[in-house]
Design an enzyme around this catalytic site. Structure first.
Site, mmCIF file in Angstrom:
data_model
loop_
_atom_site.group_PDB
_atom_site.id
_atom_site.type_symbol
_atom_site.label_atom_id
_atom_site.label_comp_id
_atom_site.label_asym_id
_atom_site.label_seq_id
_atom_site.Cartn_x
_atom_site.Cartn_y
_atom_site.Cartn_z
ATOM 1 C CB SER A 57 -0.954 -0.030 1.194
ATOM 2 O OG SER A 57 -1.980 0.914 1.034
ATOM 3 C CG ASP B 25 -16.688 -19.432 -8.995
ATOM 4 O OD1 ASP B 25 -15.476 -19.514 -9.214
ATOM 5 O OD2 ASP B 25 -17.270 -20.083 -8.113
ATOM 6 C CG ASP C 246 -11.574 -19.606 -12.629
ATOM 7 O OD1 ASP C 246 -12.529 -20.397 -12.697
ATOM 8 O OD2 ASP C 246 -11.174 -19.135 -11.547
ATOM 9 C CG ASP D 256 -12.061 -21.356 -7.809
ATOM 10 O OD1 ASP D 256 -12.867 -20.484 -8.178
ATOM 11 O OD2 ASP D 256 -10.868 -21.377 -8.190
ATOM 12 C CG ASP E 239 -6.398 -3.395 -3.086
ATOM 13 O OD1 ASP E 239 -7.164 -2.672 -2.429
ATOM 14 O OD2 ASP E 239 -5.166 -3.407 -2.915
ATOM 15 C CG HIS F 266 -5.557 -2.652 0.593
ATOM 16 N ND1 HIS F 266 -4.888 -2.104 -0.474
ATOM 17 C CD2 HIS F 266 -5.017 -2.078 1.700
ATOM 18 C CE1 HIS F 266 -3.996 -1.234 -0.051
ATOM 19 N NE2 HIS F 266 -4.056 -1.205 1.278
#
Length: 560
Positions: free
Chosen positions: A202, A269, A272, A276, A452, A490
């Site tokens: 950060s 979801d 890909d 999961d 994030d 984050h």
């Protein structure tokens, strides 16, 4: 006994570097002898009134297993400002009895204001591996030149002082490093360390990039996580998003955040190849998911007629605010840093601060949208970025603690345009030519969670692409890696909490010339123990179609 160990550990360094009877660093000193010593201003590469050690205490060995640390000397002190009205820079240096001849500096977070623990780990560092101090590093950090009040890392009140602001923006990094190096050389009786590393996330990630850009000869490697590198430009995006969320009916409560999260997960979801509960193919999700047209559980995600009819749907004002969060801010005026925009965030599949039972979820909530809508005066439980914006406007920009930050339009700031431009020149750390660092053999490992909610992953990708465009992709590959971690938020995430042994990879690259092999990242909270390949940008983990979905070997890094 202690001095014998230190002398033995440093004899080789002294022999290799040569010795001199007039060299003030030719003889080791005990921990107690460091107490009260001063560091002259001439030893520090930026203007100060020198530094003083306020305490030096021997800490006995402790901990067990990988978290064990040997005996070390804990040194604290102050770097005195030039401006008597500016706060000192408070620092801590840990000096192990069995020193490995290397140093590690840690970066901070938010507006800083406290000393990051030099006894701790690098960001996302695994508990199964020793910390830098446990490995024998001399470690150090500072509060960046001010001490935070009740708002902690969101407290920007120090920004009314020019020296404190410049210290936070980067100057404190050089001052702290030079002070720490003087104490390290004094303690061990050597001319300097063999290797110097920086690790931060950060604001600490911005600081890691700042040191390799501004003082490349001081450093050999950097671990850079979720870096807020263009800090002032990010503040302007915070302002744009905050004003959108402050509009009547625009703020999503925690139940609505869960509805959005579940709807985007249902849609994205499996992009890909695996179900999961992690959106790994983020580009496809961003391209296809639209909250205004999405269906969830057989019904439109958009409330009927766009009105707010409950927690199971989103109103038009809420969808409009989400679209602001998802899109870039463009600046209608010239910024001193040269930045022209700050990108939007990966909103779909991101935990914006949902209610949850995991202990870490409280931190996820506080670093995301928190609990209440932005307002004036700004509530402490408003989104982290909204409080951050409010503090920046009142103390950095206007220097009027009573200013209503919601009245300042970051795209059309009127009388504040020149001041904002000036701040970006100080705060945005955006040099893309890292040749000086690369030429001396420096290496960078950079990573960012795809989900994030506080610093946009897209901004980190933009910086990496700029470095490639400036230096050439082949040259960049010789000293820098950038990875994106699906599901990771984050600093912490209850979806996929990343654990990555970046320090060992960096040591091998810098010290042995071994470029990072295929990396693996582990989850410690969402599904503890599951692993994924750590994919170099722009690739992401794609399921092979067979095998355990909790094992990295079942996935291949792909771009489509």
């Amino acid at each position: 006994m202690l001095l014998t160990m230190v002398a033995g550990a440093t004899m080789m360094l002294v022999a290799c570097g040569g010795d001199d009877d007039d060299d003030p660093f030719s003889k080791p000193r005990s921990c107690a002898e460091l107490g009260g010593i001063t560091v002259a201003a001439a030893e520090i590469g930026l203007p100060t009134n020198g530094a003083v050690v306020t305490s030096a205490t021997t800490v006995p060995a402790g901990g067990t297993g990988a978290q064990a640390t040997g005996e070390y000397c804990k040194v604290t002190g102050d770097i005195r400002p030039v401006d008597p009205a500016a706060p000192p820079i408070k620092f801590e240096v840990n000096l192990p009895a069995s020193w490995n001849s290397k140093v590690m500096m840690f970066g901070g977070g938010g507006y800083n204001g406290s000393i990051p623990s030099p006894q701790g780990n690098v960001p996302a560092g695994p508990t199964s591996q020793a910390t830098p101090l446990g490995r024998g590093y001399a470690t150090f950090s500072s509060d960046s030149g001010h001490q935070a009040g009740p708002l902690g890392s969101r407290d920007g009140s120090f920004g009314v002082n020019d020296e404190a602001l410049r210290n936070f923006s980067g100057d404190a990094l050089k001052k702290t490093r030079d002070t720490a190096l003087h104490l390290i050389k004094t303690r061990y009786g050597v001319k300097g360390p063999t290797k110097a590393y920086f690790a931060g996330g950060s604001t600490g990630g911005r600081e890691a990039l700042a040191v390799v850009q501004r003082w490349p000869q001081d450093w050999d490697g950097a671990i850079v996580l979720y870096p807020a590198w263009n800090a002032a430009s990010l503040d302007l995006q915070f302002g744009r998003i905050t004003r959108a969320l402050a509009a009547p009916g625009a703020f999503l409560n925690q139940a609505k955040r869960r509805t959005l999260y579940d709807a985007s997960l249902a849609a994205c979801d499996t992009l890909d190849g695996a179900r999961d509960n992690v959106v790994s193919n983020v580009p496809a999700c961003n391209a296809t998911f639209n909250p205004a047209t999405a269906q969830f559980n057989g019904a439109p995600l958009r409330c009927a007629n766009g009105a707010d009819t409950g927690d199971n749907c989103l109103s038009d004002p809420q969808i409009a605010a989400l679209n602001v969060y998802n899109t870039p801010i463009t600046f209608n005026y010239t910024l001193g840093s040269g930045e022209t925009q700050y990108p939007g965030f990966n909103v779909w599949g991101t935990d914006l601060g949902m209610a949850g039972t995991q202990a870490a979820q409280a931190t996820v909530i506080s670093l995301a949208w928190n609990l209440v809508q932005p307002a004036s005066p700004m509530p402490a439980t408003a989104p982290y970025f909204s409080v951050f914006w409010d503090q920046w406007v009142r103390f950095f920009v206007t220097r009027d603690p009573n200013f209503d930050s919601l009245t300042l339009d970051p795209q059309n700031p009127g009388p504040w345009e020149a001041r904002i431009s000036q701040l970006t020149a100080i705060q945005d750390v955006n040099r893309a030519d890292l040749s000086a660092f690369a030429n001396k053999g420096g290496k960078i490992l950079m990573a960012h969670g795809s989900h994030d909610a506080l610093v946009s992953t897209r901004a980190t990708a933009q910086y990496y692409e700029r470095v490639q465009a400036t230096m050439g992709a082949g040259r960049v590959a010789s000293f820098m890696r950038y990875y994106e971690i699906p599901g990771y938020g984050h600093a912490v995430s209850t979806t996929f909490n990343a654990s990555w042994d970046s320090l060992t990879a960096l040591e091998n690259w810098v010290e042995r010339g071994t470029a990072p092999p295929a990396q693996t990242v582990a989850d410690t909270i969402g599904v503890p123990g599951r692993t994924r390949p750590l994919c170099e940008y722009p690739s992401w983990p794609k399921y092979n179609g067979t095998g355990d979905i909790n094992v990295a070997a079942s996935f291949t890094c792909a771009t489509q």
